[in-house]
Motif scaffolding. Structure first.
Motif, PDB file in Angstrom:
ATOM      1  N   GLU A 342       0.842  -1.192   0.000  1.00 13.03           N
ATOM      2  CA  GLU A 342       0.000   0.000   0.000  1.00 13.03           C
ATOM      3  C   GLU A 342       0.882   1.248   0.000  1.00 13.03           C
ATOM      4  O   GLU A 342       2.097   1.159  -0.225  1.00 13.03           O
ATOM      5  CB  GLU A 342      -0.937  -0.026   1.213  1.00 13.03           C
ATOM      6  N   ASP A 343       0.282   2.399   0.272  1.00 16.24           N
ATOM      7  CA  ASP A 343       1.002   3.670   0.250  1.00 16.24           C
ATOM      8  C   ASP A 343       1.871   3.779   1.507  1.00 16.24           C
ATOM      9  O   ASP A 343       1.432   4.267   2.551  1.00 16.24           O
ATOM     10  CB  ASP A 343       0.006   4.830   0.182  1.00 16.24           C
ATOM     11  N   GLY A 344       3.087   3.311   1.415  1.00 19.16           N
ATOM     12  CA  GLY A 344       4.035   3.452   2.510  1.00 19.16           C
ATOM     13  C   GLY A 344       4.055   2.309   3.493  1.00 19.16           C
ATOM     14  O   GLY A 344       4.794   2.367   4.481  1.00 19.16           O
ATOM     15  N   TYR A 346       3.001  -2.264   4.137  1.00 20.94           N
ATOM     16  CA  TYR A 346       2.498  -3.542   3.634  1.00 20.94           C
ATOM     17  C   TYR A 346       1.248  -3.928   4.419  1.00 20.94           C
ATOM     18  O   TYR A 346       1.216  -3.767   5.647  1.00 20.94           O
ATOM     19  CB  TYR A 346       3.545  -4.641   3.781  1.00 20.94           C
ATOM     20  N   GLU A 347       0.258  -4.421   3.715  1.00 17.50           N
ATOM     21  CA  GLU A 347      -0.991  -4.824   4.349  1.00 17.50           C
ATOM     22  C   GLU A 347      -1.218  -6.322   4.147  1.00 17.50           C
ATOM     23  O   GLU A 347      -1.025  -6.848   3.055  1.00 17.50           O
ATOM     24  CB  GLU A 347      -2.174  -4.047   3.773  1.00 17.50           C
TER      25      GLU A 347
END
Length: 422
Positions: A342-344, A346-347
């Motif tokens: 993701e944006d900046g 890890y999910e």
């Protein structure tokens, strides 16, 4: 009855297909008692033979009960561990009973001292100095015992200096009360802080899979940690539980065999921040070396996986366990990816943690695949040898041709000599 028999046979065939194709377990159909008694015995034997009894359940609890333990005194020699291992309801019952019994015991002694001294006969006499002021019965002695052991001290019932036996009893009860407090509170603290509950947030995939990885047949399962606090020095182990008969004829039930999950390469030591797929390469040292897809459902085996590590918050060792039987090992599948960028950050999507998808995997065993690979290399060897043979034949032909030429030349020279002589 015939209809029930036909229904039972149909259900059994369906269940056998489910056992092979899916992790659904077999449940015997609910039939009337007469129909159950009239069922063929071979059906029940086959069902009993096909059913695999777990050694370790999916929640990690060992399915083993200790019976006929005669040396029960050994549990009392380690009473602290015995109390910690008890269930909560028994632990709380013992906790309450210990305090109640000690209060009642010392309350009885305080009442006996007052009774022997004659304090009960001089209640309200201002000229009489009792052992304990305002102690006029067993109930008041019991309350004084509670106040003494818990150091409450309401100030209404107090011990006097004219009672040496009461002073000695006060010292004894204070020391024993401190020991009881330390022991029971210690048991409760250890039981509350046990790392067993930390293992509840360590999850294993529902199924294990077998598929190709880097050109090799591998057995894989997935592990994950639901908490943000990490497991320090995490390591993974795997055991194969299967009955074995030795060459001498000895039968070993539930024989344990190590399954290499990276012990020699260090891959068994995990940095468990996100879910990881643990892989076991099926090679010549693997117990799955000769097992193919068709043979796997017929095997009666169980894979026990053990994840160990220290809880970062408390520093206590934690262990989580799970197991896989043959119906929970999927041949020709892989795990669905759960990690996305993701944006900046890890999910991890834990909704897909247990999901798998089918992949192209040979149905042969690792041994058969190795033999086929070796056969595929044989034509190359044959071509090299045939070329060498052809080269040798050419050399032989050239030598024979040279020999014939030499013989012809020698014949021509002999003829010339004969003609010259004539």
């Amino acid at each position: 009855v015939c209809l029930f028999l036909m229904a039972a046979n149909v259900l059994e065939e369906d269940s056998m297909e489910q056992d092979i194709e899916s992790p659904v377990t077999f449940h015997q159909p609910k039939l009337p008692k007469q129909a159950r008694e009239d069922l063929p015995k071979n059906i029940n034997k086959e069902c009993a033979k096909r059913k695999i009894q777990r050694y370790v359940r999916k929640d990690g609890k060992c399915n083993v009960h200790h019976g006929n333990v005669r040396e029960t005194y050994r549990y009392l020699t380690d009473i602290f561990t015995t109390l910690v291992d008890l269930k909560w309801r028994f632990n709380l019952l013992i906790f309450v009973m210990v305090y109640t019994v000690t209060w009642l015991f010392f309350g009885m002694i305080w009442w006996l001292i007052a009774y022997v001294r004659g304090d009960m006969d001089h209640i309200g006499d201002s000229t009489w100095t009792p052992c304990v002021s305002n102690l006029n019965g067993f109930v008041s002695a019991f309350l004084f015992s509670i106040e003494t052991e818990t150091t409450i001290g309401y100030g209404y019932r107090v011990i006097t200096d004219k009672c040496p036996e009461g002073i000695i009893l006060l010292l004894v009860q204070s020391v024993l009360g401190s020991i009881v407090n330390a022991f029971m509170v210690g048991c409760m603290f250890v039981k509350i802080s046990q790392p067993k509950k930390r293992a509840e947030t360590l999850v294993f995939s529902t199924n294990a899979v077998i598929s190709m990885r880097d050109g090799k047949l591998c057995l894989m399962f997935r592990v994950g940690d639901l908490r943000n606090s990490h497991i320090v020095e995490a390591s993974i182990r795997a055991k194969l539980i299967k009955s074995k008969q030795t060459k001498e004829g000895e039968f070993i039930p539930l024989n344990q065999t190590d399954i290499n999950v990276g012990y020699y390469t260090g891959d068994d030591r995990l940095f468990l921040v996100s879910p990881l797929i643990i892989s076991h390469e099926i090679n010549q040292q693997s117990p799955f070396w000769e097992i193919s897809k068709a043979q796997l459902p017929k095997e009666e085996l169980e894979i026990v996986v053990i994840l160990e590590g220290m809880v970062e918050a408390t520093g206590m060792t934690c262990q989580a366990r799970s197991s896989y039987i043959t119906s929970e090992i999927l041949w020709g599948y892989r795990f669905t990816p759960v990690l996305t960028l993701e944006d900046g950050f890890y999910e991890v999507d834990y909704n897909s943690f247990h999901e798998t998808y089918e992949t192209n995997t040979p149905v042969y065993s690792a041994k058969e695949l190795a033999e086929m690979a070796s056969r595929a290399e044989l034509p190359l060897t044959w071509s090299v040898s045939s070329k060498l043979d052809q080269h040798a034949e050419l050399e032989t032909e050239e030598e024979e041709k040279n020999q014939e030429d030499q013989n012809e030349r020698n014949g021509d020279v002999a003829n010339l000599e004969n003609e010259s002589k004539v």
